[in-house]
Design a protein around this motif. Structure first.
Motif, short mmCIF file in Angstrom:
data_model
loop_
_atom_site.label_atom_id
_atom_site.label_comp_id
_atom_site.label_asym_id
_atom_site.label_seq_id
_atom_site.Cartn_x
_atom_site.Cartn_y
_atom_site.Cartn_z
N LYS A 1 -45.97 141.22 -46.66
CA LYS A 1 -45.39 140.45 -47.56
C LYS A 1 -45.31 139.17 -47.02
O LYS A 1 -45.41 138.23 -47.69
CB LYS A 1 -44.23 141.18 -48.19
N ALA B 1 -48.18 137.16 -46.70
CA ALA B 1 -48.92 136.72 -48.03
C ALA B 1 -47.99 135.65 -48.57
O ALA B 1 -48.50 134.60 -49.10
CB ALA B 1 -48.80 137.89 -49.00
N LYS B 2 -46.50 135.76 -48.45
CA LYS B 2 -45.72 134.75 -48.83
C LYS B 2 -46.13 133.15 -48.21
O LYS B 2 -45.99 132.43 -48.89
CB LYS B 2 -44.24 135.09 -48.61
N MET C 1 -49.21 131.72 -49.28
CA MET C 1 -49.19 131.10 -50.38
C MET C 1 -48.57 129.75 -50.66
O MET C 1 -48.94 128.95 -50.88
CB MET C 1 -48.29 132.15 -51.46
N VAL D 1 -53.78 134.78 -52.16
CA VAL D 1 -53.26 135.92 -51.46
C VAL D 1 -53.27 137.09 -52.36
O VAL D 1 -52.94 136.96 -53.52
CB VAL D 1 -51.91 135.58 -50.78
N SER D 2 -53.27 138.35 -51.57
CA SER D 2 -52.93 139.50 -52.62
C SER D 2 -52.43 140.40 -51.45
O SER D 2 -52.52 140.40 -50.15
CB SER D 2 -53.82 140.01 -53.01
N TRP D 3 -51.56 141.11 -52.17
CA TRP D 3 -50.76 142.28 -51.23
C TRP D 3 -50.80 143.45 -52.20
O TRP D 3 -50.35 143.61 -53.31
CB TRP D 3 -49.33 141.86 -51.05
N LEU D 4 -51.42 144.77 -51.36
CA LEU D 4 -51.49 145.99 -52.28
C LEU D 4 -50.94 147.04 -51.26
O LEU D 4 -51.75 147.22 -50.24
CB LEU D 4 -53.03 146.15 -52.58
N PRO D 5 -50.03 147.71 -51.74
CA PRO D 5 -49.42 148.66 -50.79
C PRO D 5 -49.96 150.13 -51.21
O PRO D 5 -50.41 150.30 -52.29
CB PRO D 5 -47.82 148.82 -51.24
N ILE E 1 -59.41 135.58 -54.69
CA ILE E 1 -59.82 136.81 -54.21
C ILE E 1 -60.43 137.77 -55.53
O ILE E 1 -59.57 137.92 -56.35
CB ILE E 1 -58.34 137.39 -53.64
#
Lengths: 361, 179, 247, 67
Positions: free
Chosen positions: B20, B23-24, B27, B33-37, B59
């Motif tokens: 996170k 990604a922040k 940005m 950006v992307s964040w995939l948990p 992306i």
């Protein structure tokens, strides 16, 4: 407004509030819980109504009542919960009420699992509930688009007095991407919104002696009258099909050897594969329906270029939108399908492999 | 330029937070950006992982199949993800919880006793900040200044002492990443 | 040396998926011990709910069915009517039983279905991440009552034992707790009695367990027990509400 | 003579048995199990009185008591 890194579930909730939604009824279910939790935190701050119902069945019927009062109202759930709401959705469609329903899809059938899937396409686009009706169905592919669809969904619901579904999935709900919100409607603007429904909705009578009697109802015992009502609904749906089709053209050109069709999360992965085969000098295009009802049949037919050998459909199900693509292609070229199910998501490498096999044929 | 990152470890080690903050910061530096948990009904304390993508391009897929960088805070994470690291990629791992390490020779490996260093800095909780520092030091993916600004906005008033410890951990990580 | 306490035969070897210190496991063990004790392992069928104990079908070592959310009493009714010689129970949490499944539980009890219902009350939704339950205490904060449960807005917690005790049909209703070893021993007696009545085909039996949710209460397992004793027990009074077998 | 054993396969290190043991002969192991927990262990078998309280309190049915 600066961009914020946010989960899809929270972005759609924030965007709905900004679009004038002040009523929200729902029941917790994974993977959309962040949405209901966001509403629980934020609705009291804008003097809105948040109510956690005792079930999805109860929640959708609360939506029915609120929508019958002409106000912007929303509910959300994930696949099994949406199934429970289907009876209520049919009543909402039958009574011609504006409402927004968010489905953060997970794997099925039955309890299935909680990973992303696209198995609810038939349910959303071909019915789900009983009777002759249609939902307008928006299918986002990014967190930004998910958020943008909130205001679009409420506009469409108000314009056509029809339930609108936003058909997302667990990946879009759980992932974070930067999102930029539209300017929020002011309290004065929100107050104006239900006024356009005052000729039919439940509302105080402000016409002095001229009483109004508005019925929110989907029951009609006389078959001749019901026939008229259903025919009127179908004329409305024809109007929506004429006006509201939307889709994205990605890398479409006369050089395309394969035309892909994919929607939502699946389309993101297909895009990556298209970019990869491009590096090897191969041209593949994609049509991404942004609304999956009404469906862009003509756009797909027109995108089949002179060199296209095959139309390839990729979905996270066993081939549901595939039927619509076959209607669009109408036998002009072969249509092939590949999908993953059960919450297993295909990778760009797997799609690339499928595309490369087409070039060897 | 696109960098794909997977961070993995036990739930509670702060792996989602690593992704996170990266990604922040990405940005804030104007990148996509992307964040995939990973998510599931598993009890807390199970394994967790997150895919983070930082790119100059829009992306397409947020799913990372072949990471450029893997941060593994425990041995199961190496066992699960190390084979998929792109040749020439980077593995950052925590020797305190990865007794078997990784046998691959075609990647850069940064092995560091992160639990020990975190305790040395003064708080076991800064382990994930240490990992962020190592990523910055090794890849330059994001700038230290961006992280510092973001963390300061986030913690300056709420917990200034922890902020200091976090920044210390990032700086220490950067040294490790560079050496 | 001889084993005097060990994992009951009616539990599988699958470790529970609950959080550390979650007392679902104690309730599971008590049911499994009672099934062993009454020699019913071959004639028992359980119905698992939706909620944290959704995987209960993996943990009991006899026939199990998984129900839709709240519908466990209906599924159990179907099994019991189709196979009257089997013994059937449901295992349900507070959201499953007292919110979405209120209709099903009330009507199963009212029909006097010859099943046992084991109800775990921890005042919160665990699996979906700590939302308000129908049994959440007044002013208690959860992720969907972030300012505390407002009883003027959403009403008071539901006391299910008291509610069901207004019906004529139920055979046995008791509320127990899992908050200390002494309480667990009392709970063991109640569970055993419910399974005994079930075995004898007497009628609808209902056991409520007052339990904890360390994870979503944000407390460690020890503090969670103390919190429950201090806050839940005054509202959810322990005791036997109905025992037609003792009359 | 009595013996208490905790199976690390089941234990999640919640600490309830350690708290409830009247003889205070249980503790967290320095080792961690497959799930990453410091599981409980008995460090003084000779003092065990086979009261079974640890078994009764354990939510993961991880404990066997022998006498």
């Amino acid at each position: 407004m600066a961009k914020i890194l946010m989960k899809g579930n929270e972005a759609i909730a924030e965007a709905a509030i900004r679009s004038g939604c002040r009523l929200y009824f729902a029941y917790p279910i994974t993977p959309q819980s962040e949405l209901i939790e966001y509403m629980a935190r934020m609705m009291p701050k804008v003097n809105g109504t948040f109510l956690q119902a005792e079930s999805e069945v109860a929640a959708i019927n609360m939506v029915y009542g609120a929508a019958g009062s002409g106000k912007r109202v929303m509910t959300s759930s994930s696949s099994p919960g949406i199934s429970l709401k289907m009876e209520g959705i049919s009543y909402i469609a039958g009574a011609e009420l504006p409402a927004v329903i968010v489905n953060v899809q997970r794997g099925g059938p039955g309890l299935g699992d909680i990973q992303p899937a696209q198995g609810d396409y038939f349910q959303a686009t071909k019915g789900g509930g009983h009777g002759d009706y249609r939902l307008i169905v928006l299918a986002p592919a990014s967190v930004q688009e998910f958020a943008d669809m909130a205001s679009e969904a409420f506009e469409l619901a108000d314009k056509y007095r029809n339930p609108v579904m936003i058909l997302a999935d667990g990946m879009l709900g759980q992932m974070m991407e930067p999102v930029e919100f539209k300017e929020a409607l002011t309290d004065a603007e929100i107050e104006e919104l239900p006024k356009k429904h005052e000729s039919w909705c439940i509302c105080p009578n402000e016409d002095g002696d001229k009483k109004h009697h508005h019925e929110i109802n989907s029951l009609e015992i006389d078959p001749v009258v019901l026939e008229k009502h259903v025919t009127k609904l179908y004329e409305k749906y024809a109007e929506i099909e004429k006006n509201e089709i939307s889709y994205e053209r990605y890398n479409i050109s006369d050089d395309n050897e394969v035309l892909c069709v994919a929607w939502g999360t699946a389309s993101r992965i297909v895009k990556s594969a298209i970019n990869e085969v491009k590096k090897d000098g191969k041209s593949v295009g994609m049509i991404r329906p942004i609304k999956v009802w009404p469906y862009p049949y003509e756009a797909i037919a027109q995108a089949i270029g002179p060199k296209v050998k095959k139309v390839y459909v990729f979905e996270l199900n066993t081939g549901q939108m595939l039927d619509d693509v076959k209607i669009a292609v109408a036998g002009k070229v072969p249509v092939e399908f590949w999908g993953k199910v059960g919450g297993v998501v295909f990778t760009p490498a797997e799609i690339k492999e499928k595309l490369e096999a087409c070039f060897k044929e | 330029m696109t960098t794909e990152l997977i961070c993995a470890g036990f739930g509670g080690q702060g792996v989602l937070t690593i992704g996170k903050f990266i990604a922040k910061a990405g940005m804030a530096e104007g990148k996509n950006v992307s964040w995939l948990p990973s998510y599931g009904p598993e009890m807390r304390g199970g394994t967790a992982n997150v895919s983070t993508v930082v790119s100059d391009e829009p992306i397409a897929s947020p799913i990372v199949s072949f990471p450029d960088v893997l941060v593994a805070l425990n041995q199961p994470s190496i066992d699960k993800f190390a084979d998929s690291i792109r040749p020439g990629g980077i593995l950052i791992y925590n020797t305190n919880m990865c007794p078997n390490g990784c046998k691959r020779e075609d990647i850069t490996k940064i092995a560091s006793p992160m639990n020990d260093i975190a305790m040395e800095i003064g708080n076991a909780m800064v382990l994930n900040m240490l990992a962020i520092g190592i990523i910055i030091g090794k890849t330059g993916l994001i700038k230290y200044e961006t992280m510092e600004e973001d963390l300061s906005n986030f913690m300056k008033d709420r917990n200034p002492e922890l902020l200091e410890l976090n920044l210390k951990a990032i700086k220490r990580g950067i040294e490790i990443g560079k050496s | 040396m001889e084993k005097i306490s060990y994992r009951p035969e009616s539990l599988t070897q699958t470790p529970f998926t609950y959080c550390p210190g979650c007392l679902h496991g104690v309730a599971h063990r008590l049911i499994a011990e009672a099934v062993d004790e009454h020699g019913l392992i071959n004639k028992m069928a359980g119905v698992a709910p939706v909620g944290c104990s959704v995987f209960a079908y993996k943990f009991f070592n006899f026939d199990m069915a998984e129900a839709a959310h709240g519908r466990a009493p209906a599924v159990a009714t179907g099994i019991k009517r189709a196979r009257p010689d089997m013994h059937v129970f449901t295992y349900q949490g507070d959201g499953d039983l007292a919110a979405i499944g209120t209709a099903e539980i009330v009507h199963a009890a009212n029909r006097g279905e010859k099943i046992s219902v084991f109800f775990v009350n921890n005042a919160i939704y665990g699996m979906t991440g700590g939302q308000m339950a129908p049994t959440t205490l007044p002013d208690m904060k959860t992720t969907t009552s972030p300012y505390g449960r407002d009883t003027d807005d959403i009403g008071y917690p539901i006391r299910v034992c008291e509610l069901l005790d207004t019906l004529v049909s139920p055979y046995y209703i008791e509320r127990v707790s899992l908050l200390s070893t002494a309480d667990i021993l009392r709970a063991k007696k109640a569970v055993s009695k419910a399974i005994q009545y079930n075995k004898e085909g007497r009628g609808f039996t209902f056991i409520e367990f007052v339990s904890t949710c360390p994870t979503n209460w944000g407390l460690d397992p020890l503090k969670a027990r103390t919190w429950a004793k201090e806050n839940m027990l005054p509202f959810f009074k322990l005791g036997c509400f109905r025992d037609k077998g003792a009359e | 003579m009595a013996r208490t054993t905790v199976d690390p396969k089941f234990c999640k290190g919640c600490g309830l048995c350690i708290e409830d043991c009247p003889k205070k002969i249980l503790r967290f192991s320095e080792n961690i199990n497959d799930k990453g927990y410091h599981y409980a262990e008995c460090f003084a078998q000779e003092e065990c009185i086979a009261c079974k309280i640890c078994y009764i309190t354990c939510p993961d049915v991880a404990i066997t008591v022998e006498k």
